[in-house]
Design an enzyme around this catalytic site. Structure first.
Site, PDB file in Angstrom:
ATOM      1  N   GLU A 129      24.664 -13.408   3.226  1.00 21.66           N
ATOM      2  CA  GLU A 129      23.489 -12.752   3.835  1.00 21.66           C
ATOM      3  C   GLU A 129      23.602 -12.774   5.354  1.00 21.66           C
ATOM      4  O   GLU A 129      23.905 -13.808   5.954  1.00 21.66           O
ATOM      5  CB  GLU A 129      22.217 -13.484   3.413  1.00 21.66           C
ATOM      6  CG  GLU A 129      20.961 -12.867   4.041  1.00 21.66           C
ATOM      7  CD  GLU A 129      19.700 -13.627   3.681  1.00 21.66           C
ATOM      8  OE1 GLU A 129      19.354 -13.669   2.486  1.00 21.66           O
ATOM      9  OE2 GLU A 129      19.058 -14.187   4.597  1.00 21.66           O
ATOM     10  N   GLY A 151       7.481  -9.660   1.392  1.00 18.34           N
ATOM     11  CA  GLY A 151       7.336  -9.980   2.808  1.00 18.34           C
ATOM     12  C   GLY A 151       6.122 -10.862   3.040  1.00 18.34           C
ATOM     13  O   GLY A 151       5.323 -11.102   2.130  1.00 18.34           O
ATOM     14  N   ASP A 152       6.009 -11.379   4.266  1.00 18.66           N
ATOM     15  CA  ASP A 152       4.898 -12.259   4.658  1.00 18.66           C
ATOM     16  C   ASP A 152       4.144 -11.613   5.804  1.00 18.66           C
ATOM     17  O   ASP A 152       4.692 -10.773   6.514  1.00 18.66           O
ATOM     18  CB  ASP A 152       5.452 -13.615   5.112  1.00 18.66           C
ATOM     19  CG  ASP A 152       6.046 -14.393   3.945  1.00 18.66           C
ATOM     20  OD1 ASP A 152       5.358 -14.508   2.912  1.00 18.66           O
ATOM     21  OD2 ASP A 152       7.185 -14.860   4.070  1.00 18.66           O
ATOM     22  N   ASP A 156       4.032 -18.731 -11.431  1.00 14.53           N
ATOM     23  CA  ASP A 156       5.091 -18.181 -10.584  1.00 14.53           C
ATOM     24  C   ASP A 156       6.168 -17.517 -11.453  1.00 14.53           C
ATOM     25  O   ASP A 156       6.639 -16.414 -11.157  1.00 14.53           O
ATOM     26  CB  ASP A 156       5.695 -19.340  -9.764  1.00 14.53           C
ATOM     27  CG  ASP A 156       6.591 -18.848  -8.650  1.00 14.53           C
ATOM     28  OD1 ASP A 156       6.053 -18.272  -7.697  1.00 14.53           O
ATOM     29  OD2 ASP A 156       7.816 -19.028  -8.743  1.00 14.53           O
TER      30      ASP A 156
HETATM   31  C1  FAD Z   1      16.383 -14.219  -1.324  1.00 13.94           C
HETATM   32  C2  FAD Z   1      15.223 -13.901  -0.403  1.00 13.94           C
HETATM   33  C3  FAD Z   1      15.362 -12.919   0.565  1.00 13.94           C
HETATM   34  C4  FAD Z   1      14.294 -12.631   1.425  1.00 13.94           C
HETATM   35  N1  FAD Z   1      14.462 -11.646   2.368  1.00 13.94           N
HETATM   36  C5  FAD Z   1      13.442 -11.350   3.220  1.00 13.94           C
HETATM   37  C6  FAD Z   1      13.578 -10.325   4.191  1.00 13.94           C
HETATM   38  O1  FAD Z   1      14.631  -9.700   4.329  1.00 13.94           O
HETATM   39  N2  FAD Z   1      12.505 -10.063   4.998  1.00 13.94           N
HETATM   40  C7  FAD Z   1      11.324 -10.743   4.876  1.00 13.94           C
HETATM   41  O2  FAD Z   1      10.393 -10.449   5.643  1.00 13.94           O
HETATM   42  N3  FAD Z   1      11.155 -11.709   3.943  1.00 13.94           N
HETATM   43  C8  FAD Z   1      12.187 -12.040   3.115  1.00 13.94           C
HETATM   44  N4  FAD Z   1      12.022 -13.018   2.167  1.00 13.94           N
HETATM   45  C9  FAD Z   1      10.763 -13.768   2.115  1.00 13.94           C
HETATM   46  C10 FAD Z   1       9.730 -13.109   1.170  1.00 13.94           C
HETATM   47  O3  FAD Z   1       9.319 -11.870   1.700  1.00 13.94           O
HETATM   48  C11 FAD Z   1       8.534 -14.062   1.074  1.00 13.94           C
HETATM   49  O4  FAD Z   1       8.931 -15.252   0.459  1.00 13.94           O
HETATM   50  C12 FAD Z   1       7.293 -13.502   0.401  1.00 13.94           C
HETATM   51  O5  FAD Z   1       6.220 -14.428   0.628  1.00 13.94           O
HETATM   52  C13 FAD Z   1       7.387 -13.348  -1.090  1.00 13.94           C
HETATM   53  O6  FAD Z   1       8.067 -12.240  -1.447  1.00 13.94           O
HETATM   54  P1  FAD Z   1       8.217 -11.843  -2.998  1.00 13.94           P
HETATM   55  O7  FAD Z   1       9.025 -10.632  -3.038  1.00 13.94           O
HETATM   56  O8  FAD Z   1       8.628 -12.998  -3.816  1.00 13.94           O
HETATM   57  O9  FAD Z   1       6.674 -11.489  -3.347  1.00 13.94           O
HETATM   58  P2  FAD Z   1       5.933 -11.273  -4.724  1.00 13.94           P
HETATM   59  O10 FAD Z   1       6.861 -11.225  -5.877  1.00 13.94           O
HETATM   60  O11 FAD Z   1       5.017 -10.106  -4.528  1.00 13.94           O
HETATM   61  O12 FAD Z   1       5.085 -12.610  -4.842  1.00 13.94           O
HETATM   62  C14 FAD Z   1       4.195 -13.042  -3.813  1.00 13.94           C
HETATM   63  C15 FAD Z   1       3.173 -13.999  -4.418  1.00 13.94           C
HETATM   64  O13 FAD Z   1       2.280 -13.283  -5.271  1.00 13.94           O
HETATM   65  C16 FAD Z   1       2.363 -13.736  -6.618  1.00 13.94           C
HETATM   66  N5  FAD Z   1       2.335 -12.537  -7.464  1.00 13.94           N
HETATM   67  C17 FAD Z   1       3.346 -11.692  -7.700  1.00 13.94           C
HETATM   68  N6  FAD Z   1       2.931 -10.672  -8.477  1.00 13.94           N
HETATM   69  C18 FAD Z   1       1.614 -10.888  -8.723  1.00 13.94           C
HETATM   70  C19 FAD Z   1       0.610 -10.187  -9.442  1.00 13.94           C
HETATM   71  N7  FAD Z   1       0.892  -9.053 -10.094  1.00 13.94           N
HETATM   72  N8  FAD Z   1      -0.655 -10.704  -9.466  1.00 13.94           N
HETATM   73  C20 FAD Z   1      -0.945 -11.857  -8.814  1.00 13.94           C
HETATM   74  N9  FAD Z   1      -0.030 -12.579  -8.123  1.00 13.94           N
HETATM   75  C21 FAD Z   1       1.223 -12.093  -8.074  1.00 13.94           C
HETATM   76  C22 FAD Z   1       3.679 -14.491  -6.702  1.00 13.94           C
HETATM   77  O14 FAD Z   1       3.694 -15.464  -7.723  1.00 13.94           O
HETATM   78  C23 FAD Z   1       3.773 -15.088  -5.305  1.00 13.94           C
HETATM   79  O15 FAD Z   1       2.983 -16.234  -5.195  1.00 13.94           O
HETATM   80  C24 FAD Z   1      13.071 -13.342   1.301  1.00 13.94           C
HETATM   81  C25 FAD Z   1      12.937 -14.334   0.322  1.00 13.94           C
HETATM   82  C26 FAD Z   1      14.003 -14.620  -0.518  1.00 13.94           C
HETATM   83  C27 FAD Z   1      13.866 -15.692  -1.558  1.00 13.94           C
END
Ligand code: FAD
Length: 296
Positions: A5, A96-97, A149
């Site tokens: 990465e 994303g956050d 989760d």
């Molecule tokens: C390998 C990796 C690469 C990353 N790359 C980047 C990057 O390039 N740029 C960046 O800004 N960030 C990046 N991140 C960080 C990521 O954006 C954050 O960790 C973010 O908070 C969570 O993203 P997610 O896609 O898991 O979100 P989601 O899958 O949407 O989950 C977010 C939260 O909501 C909950 N949730 C999911 N679906 C639902 C639903 N339907 N109803 C209720 N709750 C739900 C989940 O359990 C979790 O607690 C990366 C993280 C990882 C592990």
């Protein structure tokens, strides 16, 4: 098999560092190289440009990250279109956050998405992409418990993702238990562990921050006494990363994803020690350790 990465470069120096590392790692034959996406599209152009160069100027397979932060669905469609146009067929879809404060309140963009699952469906609908998502061995910090989760992880995999890449973790068992939980739900998509060599106190602190886990005492006892000795800290950090990889490989985990911070040397060393270096790969004598090189 392993992958790496990178982050999109911020300036000319960053760009040079990135491409030096990219060329070094290219010789090791990674399965793909992923390029992160800054919150709110802050790196959008740089992520597109970097993945485009990977697609067009190297033998590497690019994977572009994409987040939903501050993007309308129309904007997301646009970015996905750009990825396709420059030859990127692999997308790591993450929610994303909130920009500024990752732990702040999540506010969905008007006409945007709230969860990665929705973005997975959009990417799937728009073309023949290979889609990855994020998973969290110690649970996502916003999740109420590991079970919930896992439920949402399986939902986003079933929405059209092909695999998941894990957040950093310290203990192989946390990753293996996540794999078991996903398997137990009848979902057999590959989960790929992320590995970052803790070569400096800063990278160790970053791992603690991202993993949402407390660093194990045994690990702290190995690294903390070396905080003032960069060379010894780095060597111990490489040992720890190698041991983690060895345990994962022994447990049948076939793929490893290395977080590089745009530097190659630590990844080269770990891959070499795992015996994964191709026979014709570059000379692996470690670079001299200087304050500049004491990082991944
Ligand atoms: C390998 C990796 C690469 C990353 N790359 C980047 C990057 O390039 N740029 C960046 O800004 N960030 C990046 N991140 C960080 C990521 O954006 C954050 O960790 C973010 O908070 C969570 O993203 P997610 O896609 O898991 O979100 P989601 O899958 O949407 O989950 C977010 C939260 O909501 C909950 N949730 C999911 N679906 C639902 C639903 N339907 N109803 C209720 N709750 C739900 C989940 O359990 C979790 O607690 C990366 C993280 C990882 C592990």
């Amino acid at each position: 098999m392993f992958s790496v990465e990178f982050m999109p470069p911020r300036d000319a120096d960053d760009e040079q560092l990135l491409w030096r590392s990219m060329r070094k790692l290219e010789q090791l034959g990674p399965a793909f190289v992923s390029v992160t996406y800054g919150a709110g599209g802050s790196s959008r152009d740089r992520t597109v440009r970097t993945t485009s160069r990977v697609a067009q100027e190297t033998t590497l397979v690019p994977m572009a990250h994409l987040t939903a932060v501050d993007h309308t669905v129309a904007e997301l469609r646009n970015v996905i279109g750009w990825y396709a146009a420059v030859g990127v067929r692999n997308v790591l879809v993450v929610r994303g956050d909130p920009p500024g404060d990752p732990n702040g309140e999540w506010i969905a963009c008007a006409d945007g998405f709230t969860y990665a699952e929705e973005l997975v469906s959009l990417v799937r609908e728009l073309g023949d992409f290979c889609i990855g998502v994020a998973c969290f061995p110690c649970g996502h910090p916003r999740s109420v418990d590991l079970d919930t989760d896992t439920t949402y992880l399986v939902r986003k995999l079933r929405a059209g993702a092909d695999f998941a890449i894990a957040q950093l973790f310290f203990d192989a068992d946390d990753f293996l238990r996540l794999r078991d939980r996903v398997d137990a739900r009848g979902c057999h998509a590959p989960l790929i562990p992320s590995i970052m060599s803790m070569t400096t106190p800063r990278t160790m602190d970053k791992t603690v921050e991202l993993s949402a886990a407390t660093a194990p005492t045994a690990l702290l006892e190995r690294l903390n006494p070396l905080r003032e000795d960069p060379k010894a800290f780095r060597a111990e950090g490489i040992d720890i990363a190698t041991e983690l990889c060895q345990r994962l490989l022994a447990e049948g985990v076939p793929d490893l994803h290395f977080i590089t911070f745009n530097r190659a040397q630590a990844t080269v060393e770990v891959i070499n020690r795992l015996g994964l270096l191709p026979a014709d790969a570059l000379e692996t004598t470690p670079e001299a350790v200087t304050p500049e090189t004491v990082s991944p």
